[in-house]
Design a protein around this motif. Structure first.
Motif, PDB file in Angstrom:
ATOM      1  N   SER A  90       3.141  11.173 -11.063  1.00 25.75           N
ATOM      2  CA  SER A  90       4.437  11.693 -11.529  1.00 25.75           C
ATOM      3  C   SER A  90       4.265  12.356 -12.893  1.00 25.75           C
ATOM      4  N   GLY A  91       3.368  13.321 -12.954  1.00 19.97           N
ATOM      5  CA  GLY A  91       3.138  14.044 -14.209  1.00 19.97           C
ATOM      6  C   GLY A  91       2.560  13.145 -15.291  1.00 19.97           C
ATOM      7  N   TYR A  92       1.613  12.304 -14.898  1.00 18.75           N
ATOM      8  CA  TYR A  92       0.889  11.405 -15.822  1.00 18.75           C
ATOM      9  C   TYR A  92       1.821  10.418 -16.527  1.00 18.75           C
ATOM     10  N   THR A  93       2.890  10.000 -15.808  1.00 20.07           N
ATOM     11  CA  THR A  93       3.804   9.018 -16.419  1.00 20.07           C
ATOM     12  C   THR A  93       3.678   7.632 -15.788  1.00 20.07           C
ATOM     13  N   LEU A  94       3.276   7.567 -14.507  1.00 17.26           N
ATOM     14  CA  LEU A  94       3.158   6.232 -13.884  1.00 17.26           C
ATOM     15  C   LEU A  94       2.009   5.461 -14.528  1.00 17.26           C
ATOM     16  N   LEU A  95       1.004   6.193 -14.906  1.00 19.43           N
ATOM     17  CA  LEU A  95      -0.145   5.617 -15.606  1.00 19.43           C
ATOM     18  C   LEU A  95      -0.272   6.383 -16.922  1.00 19.43           C
TER      19      LEU A  95
ATOM     20  N   VAL B 164       0.842  -1.199   0.000  1.00 18.58           N
ATOM     21  CA  VAL B 164       0.000   0.000   0.000  1.00 18.58           C
ATOM     22  C   VAL B 164       0.881   1.254   0.000  1.00 18.58           C
ATOM     23  N   ALA B 165       0.582   2.153  -0.906  1.00 19.03           N
ATOM     24  CA  ALA B 165       1.253   3.464  -0.900  1.00 19.03           C
ATOM     25  C   ALA B 165       0.190   4.526  -0.711  1.00 19.03           C
ATOM     26  N   CYS B 166       0.611   5.703  -0.286  1.00 17.27           N
ATOM     27  CA  CYS B 166      -0.333   6.804  -0.123  1.00 17.27           C
ATOM     28  C   CYS B 166       0.017   7.917  -1.097  1.00 17.27           C
ATOM     29  N   ALA B 167      -1.019   8.581  -1.579  1.00 16.36           N
ATOM     30  CA  ALA B 167      -0.813   9.683  -2.514  1.00 16.36           C
ATOM     31  C   ALA B 167      -0.185  10.865  -1.788  1.00 16.36           C
ATOM     32  N   PHE B 168       0.484  11.701  -2.561  1.00 17.16           N
ATOM     33  CA  PHE B 168       1.105  12.947  -2.109  1.00 17.16           C
ATOM     34  C   PHE B 168       0.191  13.686  -1.126  1.00 17.16           C
TER      35      PHE B 168
ATOM     36  N   ASN C  74       3.084  -3.353   5.541  1.00 20.08           N
ATOM     37  CA  ASN C  74       2.520  -3.267   4.176  1.00 20.08           C
ATOM     38  C   ASN C  74       2.652  -1.867   3.568  1.00 20.08           C
ATOM     39  N   TYR C  75       3.092  -0.903   4.360  1.00 21.85           N
ATOM     40  CA  TYR C  75       3.253   0.461   3.825  1.00 21.85           C
ATOM     41  C   TYR C  75       4.569   0.544   3.057  1.00 21.85           C
ATOM     42  N   VAL C  76       4.504   1.041   1.825  1.00 24.51           N
ATOM     43  CA  VAL C  76       5.717   1.016   1.002  1.00 24.51           C
ATOM     44  C   VAL C  76       6.114   2.385   0.441  1.00 24.51           C
ATOM     45  N   GLY C  77       5.452   3.459   0.863  1.00 24.72           N
ATOM     46  CA  GLY C  77       5.926   4.773   0.451  1.00 24.72           C
ATOM     47  C   GLY C  77       4.829   5.700  -0.025  1.00 24.72           C
ATOM     48  N   ASP C  78       5.253   6.912  -0.430  1.00 28.46           N
ATOM     49  CA  ASP C  78       4.265   7.882  -0.909  1.00 28.46           C
ATOM     50  C   ASP C  78       4.512   8.219  -2.372  1.00 28.46           C
ATOM     51  N   VAL C  79       3.387   8.472  -3.033  1.00 31.45           N
ATOM     52  CA  VAL C  79       3.428   8.721  -4.475  1.00 31.45           C
ATOM     53  C   VAL C  79       3.220  10.209  -4.697  1.00 31.45           C
ATOM     54  N   GLY C  80       4.320  10.913  -4.938  1.00 35.18           N
ATOM     55  CA  GLY C  80       4.208  12.360  -5.118  1.00 35.18           C
ATOM     56  C   GLY C  80       5.533  12.932  -5.558  1.00 35.18           C
ATOM     57  N   ILE C  81       5.750  14.210  -5.243  1.00 37.33           N
ATOM     58  CA  ILE C  81       7.013  14.860  -5.605  1.00 37.33           C
ATOM     59  C   ILE C  81       8.153  14.112  -4.922  1.00 37.33           C
ATOM     60  N   GLY C  82       9.220  13.856  -5.657  1.00 38.92           N
ATOM     61  CA  GLY C  82      10.367  13.181  -5.066  1.00 38.92           C
ATOM     62  C   GLY C  82      10.090  11.725  -4.732  1.00 38.92           C
ATOM     63  N   ILE C  83       9.255  11.070  -5.533  1.00 40.26           N
ATOM     64  CA  ILE C  83       8.938   9.657  -5.304  1.00 40.26           C
ATOM     65  C   ILE C  83      10.212   8.825  -5.397  1.00 40.26           C
ATOM     66  N   SER C  84      10.270   7.773  -4.591  1.00 46.26           N
ATOM     67  CA  SER C  84      11.430   6.882  -4.663  1.00 46.26           C
ATOM     68  C   SER C  84      11.422   6.197  -6.034  1.00 46.26           C
TER      69      SER C  84
ATOM     70  N   PRO D 239      -7.802   8.697  -4.218  1.00 44.11           N
ATOM     71  CA  PRO D 239      -7.070   9.856  -4.755  1.00 44.11           C
ATOM     72  C   PRO D 239      -7.657  10.345  -6.049  1.00 44.11           C
ATOM     73  N   ARG D 240      -7.468  11.649  -6.319  1.00 46.43           N
ATOM     74  CA  ARG D 240      -7.647  12.111  -7.687  1.00 46.43           C
ATOM     75  C   ARG D 240      -6.400  11.624  -8.404  1.00 46.43           C
ATOM     76  N   LEU D 241      -6.546  11.137  -9.603  1.00 45.26           N
ATOM     77  CA  LEU D 241      -5.341  10.702 -10.313  1.00 45.26           C
ATOM     78  C   LEU D 241      -4.821  11.915 -11.066  1.00 45.26           C
ATOM     79  N   GLY D 242      -4.182  12.792 -10.303  1.00 46.08           N
ATOM     80  CA  GLY D 242      -3.727  14.075 -10.823  1.00 46.08           C
ATOM     81  C   GLY D 242      -2.235  14.053 -11.116  1.00 46.08           C
ATOM     82  N   GLU D 243      -1.729  15.241 -11.419  1.00 51.40           N
ATOM     83  CA  GLU D 243      -0.320  15.378 -11.799  1.00 51.40           C
ATOM     84  C   GLU D 243       0.625  14.843 -10.714  1.00 51.40           C
ATOM     85  N   MET D 244       0.304  15.162  -9.445  1.00 53.55           N
ATOM     86  CA  MET D 244       1.205  14.788  -8.360  1.00 53.55           C
ATOM     87  C   MET D 244       1.195  13.284  -8.078  1.00 53.55           C
ATOM     88  N   THR D 245       0.036  12.662  -8.209  1.00 54.97           N
ATOM     89  CA  THR D 245      -0.063  11.232  -7.859  1.00 54.97           C
ATOM     90  C   THR D 245       0.321  10.314  -9.015  1.00 54.97           C
TER      91      THR D 245
END
Ligand SMILES: Cc1ncc(C[n+]2csc(CCOP(=O)(O)OP(=O)(O)O)c2C)c(N)n1
Ligand SMILES: [Mg+2]
Length: 570
Positions: free
Chosen positions: A291-296, A239-243, A255-265, A283-289
């Motif tokens: 990575s600028g619409y690249t993860l999805l 499970v990750a959490c949005a920015f 089960n926590y594996v990080g946050d999805v936002g600016i400076g993502i691992s 989450p809104r699937l926005g720019e921050m969550t």
């Protein structure tokens, strides 16, 4: 809560409004007074035992406080400001609340209906001004309709995708009398997932090899977070959490594996890209969550996508998910609690993802060499882990300094983080003041940049007025560091418009009747922070720990010189 009044006696509009707020179960209002709504203040005087009016120093601070209050309590935050200048100051908080889907009701004074459209003193057409910024904007043109509008404002703010609502009240509407009954208290409406949708989700999960869960957004409750945790545990899901929503899942949980936002691992980003099923809950699937619409990929991601959101309009906005579910967070989480599939296919991957996360938590390379900066900001956060209770509330505005909290502080669960997706500078101080007023039993710590702090540092006066004890850690690197970093990346060595001259921040703490300490070396931090915490707790006054930060420590990943050097080579 005040029982609704019948329509018997005529009441002044301002009193009807105050009564309406009481009927909507409002207990706190953040505002700056204005002559445009004296009749409301007079109405609130009658409710002073039940409704606290927190007098702020700037309407932007008031709106941020209301946003933070809503995030902490789950109830709509209420802001009261005067026309023109008051409303424009407050607008920054309206924008932030909209981007974060935070329920908020902003009451704004308006010129009398007899003057309207003449550009009278401080006149603005709020329907146009807030049209894009707020979820709904209305002007109440009849005294006898105030209860109806106020009830609808709360209803709209707190249902579906939550958000800010602006109500403009012309002066004469507040000053006239009318005989009208109060409305009933609003009742937030949330959608539920259908049994078929939950079954389809379970089927998609059972067929997956590399599933991944991302949480975000508002509308979560402690019970919903517990249900979601049970679902993740039962199905061995990473499970990750949005920015800025990192507190939805205990960061210390395996089960926590990080946050999805600016400076993502980078490893986390790779894991999401390589997933075959992404379940995004809230989450809104926005720019921050993304990575600028690249993860999805837009609009059809390579991964199978399940998107759950409280607002129907948010589903399919950018991504055509394979399964779209309109649901409140408590409703979807309760349904998922009952889902358990065979997780053998991905059983080992949670531990791997967690290992990656833990590696990402280690002391960063910039502090490794012989020329490491004298004040180690990673150590600062390690020290905070010893000094603060796990359920401390951390707040921050925007700037590179926030990375030190966002990446290294283990948020222990719901309502331990107050920040904005919109990256509003100046949010941290008012959010901390609001938290310290609303939750006096909790420890409240604000991370602020030297730029960030002075955008709303004046609200420490509000903290002093309400005996709110909190600690602000000011990261003083003498610059708008984030912008300087980007400048060095894009236009190396052409530094322009990013330098700051700073006051003695520790003295500012003292000037507001509180405490201040200055820290230039790692070893000095623990004593200073402990003293600040004690001061905030016992004296119930603001305390500032002024960190003299080496400008080289611009991110945990690279020094400013390294960023410039690698940009110059390009
Ligand atoms: C209200 C607002 N104005 C401007 C910006 C653009 N901005 C983002 S970060 C930043 C610099 C922040 O400086 P500081 O608070 O000193 O933090 P640092 O990056 O130096 O750690 C600026 C100007 C913003 N996000 N919000
Ligand atoms: Mg700075």
């Amino acid at each position: 809560m005040t029982p609704p009044r019948a329509a018997a006696d005529a009441r002044l509009g301002g009193h009807i409004l105050a009564d309406a707020l009481a009927t909507q179960a409002v207990d706190t209002i953040f505002g700056v007074p204005g002559e445009s709504y004296l009749a409301v203040l007079d109405g609130l005087y009658r409710h002073r035992e039940q409704i606290r009016f927190v007098v702020c120093r700037q309407e932007g601070g008031a709106a941020y406080m209301a946003d933070a209050y809503a995030k902490l309590t789950g109830k709509p935050g209420v802001v009261m400001v005067t026309r023109g200048p008051g409303a424009t100051n407050a607008s920054v908080g309206v924008h932030a609340a909209f981007q974060d889907s935070v329920p908020m009701v902003v009451v704004v004074g308006q010129v009398g209906t007899d003057f309207i459209d003449r550009e009278a003193f401080q006149e603005i057409d709020y329907r146009r001004m807030f049209g894009q910024m707020a979820k709904w904007v209305a002007q109440v043109d009849r005294t006898d309709r105030i209860p109806e509008y106020v009830a609808r404002a709360f209803q709209v703010a707190s249902s579906g995708r939550m958000g800010p609502v602006v109500l403009a009240l012309p002066e004469d509407v507040l000053a006239q009398s009318a005989a009208v009954a109060d409305a009933a208290c609003h009742r937030p409406v949330r959608a539920c997932p259908s049994a078929g949708q939950v079954e389809q989700l379970a089927t998609m999960l059972a067929r997956a090899q590399r599933p991944f869960v991302m949480l975000g957004g508002t509308g979560w409750t402690p019970a919903a977070c517990a249900d979601l945790r049970a679902f993740a545990e039962a199905n061995r899901l990473a499970v990750a959490c949005a920015f800025r929503f990192q507190d939805l899942f205990d960061n210390r949980h395996p089960n926590y594996v990080g946050d999805v936002g600016i400076g993502i691992s980078p490893k986390l980003a790779a894991r999401i890209k390589a997933a075959d099923l992404v379940i995004a809950i809230g989450p809104r699937l926005g720019e921050m969550t993304t990575s600028g619409y690249t993860l999805l990929e837009v609009p059809r991601p390579a991964q199978q996508l399940v998107h759950v959101h409280a607002g129907i309009e948010e589903l399919g906005r950018v991504y055509q998910a394979d399964l779209m579910i309109a649901s409140g967070m408590p409703e979807i989480a309760a349904a998922l609690r009952a889902v358990k599939v065979d997780s053998t296919a991905w059983a080992g991957s949670v531990a791997q993802a967690r290992d990656d996360y833990e590696a990402w938590q280690q002391q960063p390379a910039i502090y490794a060499g012989g020329q490491a900066p004298a004040l180690n900001l990673w150590q600062v956060v390690q020290t905070l882990k010893r000094l603060l209770p796990a359920d401390a509330i951390l707040t921050n505005g925007a700037g590179n300094f926030a990375t030190w909290a966002n990446r290294f502080w283990p948020y222990a669960g719901l309502r331990t983080l107050l920040s904005t997706t919109s990256g509003s500078m100046g949010y941290g101080v008012p959010a901390a003041v609001s938290a310290a007023i609303a939750r006096p039993e909790r420890t409240v710590v604000c991370f602020a940049g030297d730029g960030d702090f002075l955008m709303n540092g004046q609200e420490l006066a509000t903290a002093a007025l309400y005996d709110a004890g909190l600690v602000v850690i000011v990261f003083d690197n003498g610059m708008y560091g984030t912008i300087r970093m980007h400048q060095e990346r894009e236009y190396p060595s052409r530094v322009f418009g990013t330098a700051l001259a700073n006051p003695d921040f520790a003295k500012i703490g003292e000037a507001f009747g509180g405490f201040g300490a200055r820290v230039a070396r790692t070893a000095e931090f623990e004593g200073a922070m402990a003293a600040a915490l004690a001061h905030a707790r016992i004296a119930r006054r603001p305390a500032i720990v002024h960190l003299k930060v080496d400008p080289q420590a611009i991110t945990p990943n690279a020094t400013l010189d390294a960023i410039r050097a690698s940009a110059a080579k390009r």
